[in-house]
Design an enzyme around this catalytic site. Structure first.
Site, mmCIF file in Angstrom:
data_model
loop_
_atom_site.group_PDB
_atom_site.id
_atom_site.type_symbol
_atom_site.label_atom_id
_atom_site.label_comp_id
_atom_site.label_asym_id
_atom_site.label_seq_id
_atom_site.Cartn_x
_atom_site.Cartn_y
_atom_site.Cartn_z
ATOM 1 N N HIS B 52 0.826 -1.218 0.000
ATOM 2 C CA HIS B 52 0.000 0.000 0.000
ATOM 3 C C HIS B 52 0.852 1.258 0.000
ATOM 4 O O HIS B 52 0.377 2.333 0.367
ATOM 5 C CB HIS B 52 -0.917 0.013 1.217
ATOM 6 C CG HIS B 52 -1.762 -1.204 1.352
ATOM 7 N ND1 HIS B 52 -2.611 -1.611 0.359
ATOM 8 C CD2 HIS B 52 -1.876 -2.125 2.346
ATOM 9 C CE1 HIS B 52 -3.228 -2.724 0.738
ATOM 10 N NE2 HIS B 52 -2.783 -3.059 1.939
ATOM 11 N N HIS B 211 -6.799 -4.457 -1.387
ATOM 12 C CA HIS B 211 -5.982 -5.662 -1.550
ATOM 13 C C HIS B 211 -6.301 -6.377 -2.841
ATOM 14 O O HIS B 211 -6.072 -7.568 -2.977
ATOM 15 C CB HIS B 211 -6.229 -6.630 -0.392
ATOM 16 C CG HIS B 211 -5.933 -6.036 0.935
ATOM 17 N ND1 HIS B 211 -6.906 -5.483 1.722
ATOM 18 C CD2 HIS B 211 -4.773 -5.876 1.590
ATOM 19 C CE1 HIS B 211 -6.342 -5.016 2.830
ATOM 20 N NE2 HIS B 211 -5.061 -5.228 2.773
#
Lengths: 332, 332
Positions: B52, B211
């Site tokens: 991320h 995700h």
């Protein structure tokens, strides 16, 4: 995207909406101007095709560029766009264009300079050709070192130097800098709607240009640290830097490269440069001169002397580069 | 990449090499710590799976986080990693964890808090659930608003507030923020080596998680301005903001999104928000909480009051967020 053909103006509108304190847009010409321009300094401008964001609108502001002129994607801006920018930012000290070595850009900047000179505007031109992928120096394309020339010459202009001095410094940066790029995926121009070349999943396009033009060689996937060695060796050999020399390094993604890969590869480049005994005065990691959504990376090194170090570390305030004296690293 | 399984540590090494003045790495635990930590403030930490970036190492530093704990790609960090971070940054004022609503993260942070409390460390926990893609608020995932909570609660901690106050403020940010994401391409986890879902060329995955988990709906390509409307409407309806309300807006790419698209879309979001009569106090455009190389975008809005505005505009110095008082925009 919205209407085809409108993407460049809309993108520039977005940039100016994000940084209204620093820059402004002339929507008729797609020119980005520094706000609050000084009247007693050399004006520095650049321009070229779009698709290389954050170049060049992201580098307009205090200590760097006075204007960035945006062509359509991967297309030179027109003579009239450039002439308009020259008239807008001109000062008694003159206008220095620091552009990249592409045919269309050179023709249009030179034509605009002629028009500006007819208006008694003093003009000078520096052309970057730092991409070592091509052997012939005359043919070499301009890439990342152009941005370092904007930073360093921009600081020289900000200090009030005359145009001959600012030009000398910009040329010194070009002469002492080299860049090389690779792609893991191609990129697609919105207007064309197709990819610029095709690559298998385990192939790297080596010596890629910034417009998705094919590279000079195709190699198989190698680990990041090995790719760092191959790319840095190419730069070091061409630039002829030796143990103990001081450099500035720029490691960047090409638009679609994830942060994780950028940071791992940056680590590997820095470790390899350290291993060679080169002293890194400063480094940039992020995205500076991209190729739309291409996944890949570019590495550039600039051999620096005391003058270049001082000017590199001088303050700047632009959308991307915000340096305070001695700040050593920028991430974009 | 180099050796599989080493990418997270190597990436963190790269981040710390780029910003040695601001952060340091404990390579045994993959924990990034703020350098020069204050002893008289609440320590704020976070953690989660990697992939991320620039979250969360990019937000460690003055005015934001004291520690960021990195798990493997898309995998929670372990209890021992988190416990180690808590011991390292603990002060008499305590340690506040501000994390996202994912099962693994919650289990491991709670277990680490128990261990820390046995060491007489005061701990508190705030969990973000700002992703409006899912109807059920208990199920909602944490996304971009978490970063704004780090900024705003980080400033509160820096001012010396007690842990109950800092927690109240972090929770207020979560309660007043909403986020929504879409993907134009999926992403691939290095260890899995395959894409998380498949999309046709003209399809948008709506309500995507961070995700690469599939979204809640698949829609056909629409122009950027129309997508901005669809996404903002979803946020505005759920948050119940009205004409005249003040907000902070975050528009970001998801890792592989080119600058041109980010800036055009940012323009369209800002224009639409203005059209609704919402007052944008500040905005961020760039990449803050990504999904490896996914092409897509996320939009978040936070309804702000005077307290949140003051703390948002307080100084911060981290790899990504470098704010001076009243600087309104960050680009990463």
């Amino acid at each position: 995207m919205n209407k085809p053909g409108e993407e460049v103006r809309e993108m520039l509108e977005g940039l100016v909406m994000a940084f209204p304190e620093l820059i402004e847009l002339d929507p008729k010409y797609n020119n980005i101007y520094r706000k609050y321009r000084k009247k007693d300094k050399v004006a520095i401008i650049t321009g070229g095709g779009s698709g290389h964001e954050p170049a060049y609108g992201g580098f307009v502001g205090y200590g760097m560029l006075d204007a960035a002129i945006a062509g359509a994607v991967f297309t030179s801006p027109s003579t009239m766009q450039i002439y308009q920018a020259m008239k807008t930012v001109a000062t008694e000290k003159g206008v220095l264009s620091v552009i990249m070595n592409y045919t269309g850009d050179k023709i249009n900047f030179k034509a605009a300079m002629k028009l500006a000179e007819d208006d008694s505007i003093k003009t000078e031109l520096v052309i970057s050709n730092d991409d070592v992928a091509l052997k012939d120096k005359q043919m070499r394309r301009g890439t990342t070192i152009t941005v370092l020339a904007h930073k360093i010459a921009g600081a020289a202009a900000e200090e009030g130097m005359e145009i001959a001095e600012v030009k000398r410094i910009a040329q010194k940066v070009i002469d002492n800098g080299r860049d090389i790029g690779v792609a893991l995926t191609p990129c697609s121009v919105p207007a064309a709607g197709k990819y610029s070349f095709e690559l298998k999943e385990d192939e790297i396009e080596f010596g890629i240009g910034i417009h998705g033009e094919p590279g000079v060689q195709r190699i198989k996937y190698v680990p990041s640290a090995e790719l760092a060695k191959i790319m840095v060796d190419k730069l070091v050999e061409d630039l002829n830097v030796k143990k103990g020399d001081e450099i500035i390094a720029v490691v960047q993604g090409t638009g679609g490269t994830p942060y994780m890969e950028k940071l791992v590869f940056y680590r590997d480049v820095m470790n390899y440069l350290n291993g060679l005994g080169l002293k890194t005065y400063a480094s940039w990691v992020g995205e500076f001169l991209t190729s739309i959504e291409m996944q890949g990376t570019r590495v550039a090194i600039l051999k620096v002397d005391e003058e270049m170090k001082r000017l590199f570390s001088a303050p700047a305030l632009t959308p991307v580069v915000k340096t305070i004296p001695m700040a050593s690293t920028v991430m974009s």
